[in-house]
Write an enzyme that holds these catalytic residues in place. Sequence first.
Site, PDB file in Angstrom:
ATOM      1  N   CYS A   2       0.864  -1.172   0.000  1.00  0.00           N
ATOM      2  CA  CYS A   2       0.000   0.000   0.000  1.00  0.00           C
ATOM      3  C   CYS A   2       0.902   1.224   0.000  1.00  0.00           C
ATOM      4  O   CYS A   2       1.579   1.515   0.987  1.00  0.00           O
ATOM      5  CB  CYS A   2      -0.903   0.015   1.233  1.00  0.00           C
ATOM      6  SG  CYS A   2      -1.984   1.474   1.310  1.00  0.00           S
ATOM      7  N   GLU A 114      -3.427   0.999  -6.849  1.00  0.00           N
ATOM      8  CA  GLU A 114      -2.347   0.100  -7.226  1.00  0.00           C
ATOM      9  C   GLU A 114      -2.161   0.184  -8.726  1.00  0.00           C
ATOM     10  O   GLU A 114      -3.115   0.459  -9.461  1.00  0.00           O
ATOM     11  CB  GLU A 114      -2.667  -1.338  -6.798  1.00  0.00           C
ATOM     12  CG  GLU A 114      -1.456  -2.251  -6.770  1.00  0.00           C
ATOM     13  CD  GLU A 114      -0.329  -1.721  -5.887  1.00  0.00           C
ATOM     14  OE1 GLU A 114       0.604  -1.104  -6.450  1.00  0.00           O
ATOM     15  OE2 GLU A 114      -0.380  -1.915  -4.661  1.00  0.00           O
TER      16      GLU A 114
END
Length: 271
Positions: A2, A114
């Site tokens: 993350c 992402e």
Amino acid sequence: MCGRYAASRRPEDLAGIFEVEKWEPEEALEPDYNVAPTKEVYAVLDRPLKDADDKQPVRQLRKLKWGLVPSWAKTPEGGARMINARAETVHEKPSFRRAFATRRCVLPADGYYEWVTGVQERDLEVEGKKKRPRKQPYFVLPADGTVFAMAGLYEFWRDRTLPDDHPRAWWVTCSVITTEAETSPLAVAPADGPHALAHIHPRMPLMLTPDRWDAWLDPTRTDVDDLRSLLEPPPAGLMRAYPVSTAVSNVRNNGAELLKELEGPEEGTLF
């Protein structure tokens, strides 16, 4: 992993969602659609109030810096590299094990970003014709629109170069715990794109479902084996993902438009 996420909910809304008992309006943060390492973020934690006679934990909404600095660190420079802690090893790593035992938090988000390298871009990279492939960003979030509650850790660090009464004498920093990405189908997947989170990236933030919030935040739970049982990934099929503008790749860009769903990957970034 993350490395970027979005957090736009108001503190009063988060206080209601997480049953927060204490938060300071003067610590309110503006909605942030491109949260990057070293930024200040909201964290929910259970901890006794400072200078209070009652030492019982109180559910608080606090403002922390993303990038954990261990209490024993000589300088805070390494914090930007400690934005993530792996669920598989968090209990044994020197930088995280003390926080894992007693200083756990929930980091509320709308979802996380992402990046996927497109097929055409990967081919060019393999052929040695392009060293920096263009990547397509995806936004990953709960399919039902609820808060994305990321498991986190927090730590205190004392800057010994400053006097006790200096506002920056103490740093409170945090890290997001990550786990293996789901290989099962997404609840809602893009028509022309990845159909599972593992197709986007092999890691993902560990999302805590509401039934685990109290146990995770309870600082009196210190047994490592007991705590590790809380690191199980959430049930499959709760997430959705969709392509967003490559504008999010520049941390200087920030606004609700970064969350706008594209009909498909941008040209040159086909999955």
